[in-house]
Design a protein around this motif. Structure first.
Motif, mmCIF file in Angstrom:
data_model
loop_
_atom_site.group_PDB
_atom_site.id
_atom_site.type_symbol
_atom_site.label_atom_id
_atom_site.label_comp_id
_atom_site.label_asym_id
_atom_site.label_seq_id
_atom_site.Cartn_x
_atom_site.Cartn_y
_atom_site.Cartn_z
ATOM 1 N N LEU A 2 -1.544 2.705 0.584
ATOM 2 C CA LEU A 2 -2.281 3.506 1.559
ATOM 3 C C LEU A 2 -1.291 4.248 2.439
ATOM 4 O O LEU A 2 -0.292 3.684 2.884
ATOM 5 C CB LEU A 2 -3.167 2.614 2.436
ATOM 6 C CG LEU A 2 -4.243 1.789 1.711
ATOM 7 C CD1 LEU A 2 -4.899 0.831 2.690
ATOM 8 C CD2 LEU A 2 -5.278 2.712 1.087
ATOM 9 N N SER A 4 -0.999 6.910 5.923
ATOM 10 C CA SER A 4 -1.699 7.505 7.057
ATOM 11 C C SER A 4 -0.686 8.116 8.013
ATOM 12 O O SER A 4 0.492 7.742 8.013
ATOM 13 C CB SER A 4 -2.550 6.461 7.782
ATOM 14 O OG SER A 4 -1.730 5.439 8.317
ATOM 15 N N GLN A 16 -5.364 4.497 13.264
ATOM 16 C CA GLN A 16 -4.853 4.234 11.918
ATOM 17 C C GLN A 16 -4.537 2.758 11.720
ATOM 18 O O GLN A 16 -4.784 2.207 10.641
ATOM 19 C CB GLN A 16 -3.607 5.093 11.649
ATOM 20 C CG GLN A 16 -3.869 6.593 11.623
ATOM 21 C CD GLN A 16 -4.868 7.003 10.555
ATOM 22 O OE1 GLN A 16 -5.015 6.351 9.522
ATOM 23 N NE2 GLN A 16 -5.593 8.080 10.804
ATOM 24 N N LYS A 18 -6.023 0.218 13.198
ATOM 25 C CA LYS A 18 -7.300 -0.478 13.055
ATOM 26 C C LYS A 18 -7.874 -0.278 11.657
ATOM 27 O O LYS A 18 -8.410 -1.210 11.047
ATOM 28 C CB LYS A 18 -8.288 0.017 14.112
ATOM 29 C CG LYS A 18 -7.997 -0.471 15.515
ATOM 30 C CD LYS A 18 -9.030 0.053 16.511
ATOM 31 C CE LYS A 18 -8.781 -0.496 17.906
ATOM 32 N NZ LYS A 18 -9.762 0.041 18.887
ATOM 33 N N LYS A 19 -7.759 0.946 11.141
ATOM 34 C CA LYS A 19 -8.268 1.234 9.806
ATOM 35 C C LYS A 19 -7.507 0.429 8.746
ATOM 36 O O LYS A 19 -8.098 -0.153 7.838
ATOM 37 C CB LYS A 19 -8.150 2.729 9.511
ATOM 38 C CG LYS A 19 -8.709 3.139 8.152
ATOM 39 C CD LYS A 19 -8.323 4.570 7.810
ATOM 40 C CE LYS A 19 -8.956 5.544 8.768
ATOM 41 N NZ LYS A 19 -8.667 6.965 8.377
ATOM 42 N N LEU A 20 -6.170 0.391 8.895
ATOM 43 C CA LEU A 20 -5.355 -0.310 7.911
ATOM 44 C C LEU A 20 -5.579 -1.817 7.955
ATOM 45 O O LEU A 20 -5.646 -2.482 6.915
ATOM 46 C CB LEU A 20 -3.873 0.012 8.141
ATOM 47 C CG LEU A 20 -3.451 1.449 7.813
ATOM 48 C CD1 LEU A 20 -2.052 1.731 8.344
ATOM 49 C CD2 LEU A 20 -3.501 1.697 6.307
ATOM 50 N N SER A 22 -8.224 -3.259 8.609
ATOM 51 C CA SER A 22 -9.529 -3.574 8.018
ATOM 52 C C SER A 22 -9.452 -3.725 6.495
ATOM 53 O O SER A 22 -10.384 -4.225 5.869
ATOM 54 C CB SER A 22 -10.543 -2.479 8.364
ATOM 55 O OG SER A 22 -10.236 -1.260 7.690
ATOM 56 N N HIS A 23 -8.331 -3.295 5.907
ATOM 57 C CA HIS A 23 -8.132 -3.445 4.461
ATOM 58 C C HIS A 23 -7.351 -4.734 4.179
ATOM 59 O O HIS A 23 -6.648 -5.256 5.053
ATOM 60 C CB HIS A 23 -7.344 -2.260 3.900
ATOM 61 C CG HIS A 23 -8.091 -0.961 3.938
ATOM 62 N ND1 HIS A 23 -8.966 -0.575 2.955
ATOM 63 C CD2 HIS A 23 -8.085 0.042 4.856
ATOM 64 C CE1 HIS A 23 -9.477 0.608 3.256
ATOM 65 N NE2 HIS A 23 -8.958 1.005 4.404
ATOM 66 N N PRO A 24 -7.458 -5.256 2.950
ATOM 67 C CA PRO A 24 -6.604 -6.406 2.581
ATOM 68 C C PRO A 24 -5.168 -5.927 2.364
ATOM 69 O O PRO A 24 -4.840 -5.344 1.330
ATOM 70 C CB PRO A 24 -7.241 -6.911 1.278
ATOM 71 C CG PRO A 24 -7.956 -5.711 0.721
ATOM 72 C CD PRO A 24 -8.417 -4.904 1.900
ATOM 73 N N LEU A 25 -4.332 -6.147 3.352
ATOM 74 C CA LEU A 25 -2.978 -5.603 3.337
ATOM 75 C C LEU A 25 -1.953 -6.633 2.883
ATOM 76 O O LEU A 25 -2.017 -7.805 3.277
ATOM 77 C CB LEU A 25 -2.572 -5.132 4.741
ATOM 78 C CG LEU A 25 -3.166 -3.829 5.265
ATOM 79 C CD1 LEU A 25 -2.647 -3.578 6.672
ATOM 80 C CD2 LEU A 25 -2.810 -2.663 4.370
#
Length: 252
Positions: A2, A4, A16, A18-20, A22-25
């Motif tokens: 990903l 950003s 950005q 917060k968005k990241l 929210s993904h399985p990182l």
């Protein structure tokens, strides 16, 4: 993978992150936004640590964090820039530095250090600190109003600013490098697109990106390594035709 961008905006950095999150990182490579200013998103970085999501920073890191950092030796870059002009006989050297990020702060520090090492008195009126909202070109234009006080050389924060400053210098009727030497940072393609090719500090951006990715992957895969560390990449001066020996005895 990903990607950003914060567009150098603290609010966008928050959005950005917060968005990241929210993904399985597996992990994050982060360039801090306006790193010399307050870290308004400390809570999000603490959240990353609490979730055991490894992250590292490039170009610099917020001072309160201990994550790994891969960055250019900006202090040395500022020193090399000023030293090059000093060795060409320049004594009235202006510096235009963006100081809302630590890269600009350290470049300015090296610039000042070179003057001190060569026992050259630095005129504070020749140093312009700015951020993205500051009208730096208008301030730079004022440097050329009085012939006896104008700089014989200028160090710019980056190639983008140097290209814009070339137009300002041309509008004053002066010539680069015959009357004003110009030096910048980044050695981007911009340094080579104008008639006057810019002398510029080259940084190992590709090597730094590769090293950052390898370090993060090794951490994610639990390979043995030193994690909390700082890695410095040394700059290289690329000399072109925007700088030359000072021929004006007035400024020596």
């Amino acid at each position: 993978m990903l990607l950003s961008s914060t567009d150098h905006d603290k609010k966008k950095e928050e959005e950005q992150l917060k968005k990241l999150i929210s993904h399985p990182l597996g992990g994050l490579i982060i360039e801090p936004t306006k790193s010399a200013l307050e870290n308004r998103n400390l809570d999000l970085f603490i959240s990353l640590m609490n979730q055991n999501i490894p992250f590292l920073m490039i170009n610099d890191r917020y001072t309160e964090l201990n994550c790994p950092c891969l960055k250019q030796d900006e202090d040395e870059g500022g020193f090399i820039a000023a030293q090059h002009l000093i060795q060409l006989g320049h004594r009235r050297i202006a510096g235009l530095f963006k100081t809302d990020d630590l890269q600009g702060v350290h470049r300015l520090k090296g610039f000042i250090r070179a003057h001190s090492m060569y026992n050259i008195q630095l005129n504070p009126d020749l140093i312009i600190s700015y951020d993205k909202d500051f009208k730096v070109l208008e301030s730079a234009r004022s440097l050329f109003q009085k012939k006896e006080e104008r700089p014989s050389a200028i160090v710019c924060y980056n190639d983008e600013l140097a290209i814009k400053l070339l137009d300002v210098i041309n509008q004053t009727g002066l010539k680069v490098p015959e009357e004003v030497s110009l030096l910048s940072f980044d050695d981007s393609y911009l340094a080579r697109v104008t008639q006057v090719k810019l002398t510029s500090l080259k940084y190992s951006k590709v090597e730094m990106g590769r090293a950052a990715a390898e370090m993060l992957i090794n951490k994610i895969e639990n390979r043995e390594m030193q994690w909390d560390k700082e890695i410095l990449f040394k700059p290289e001066l690329i000399v072109r035709n925007s700088t030359q020996r000072n021929k004006e005895p007035l400024f020596v």
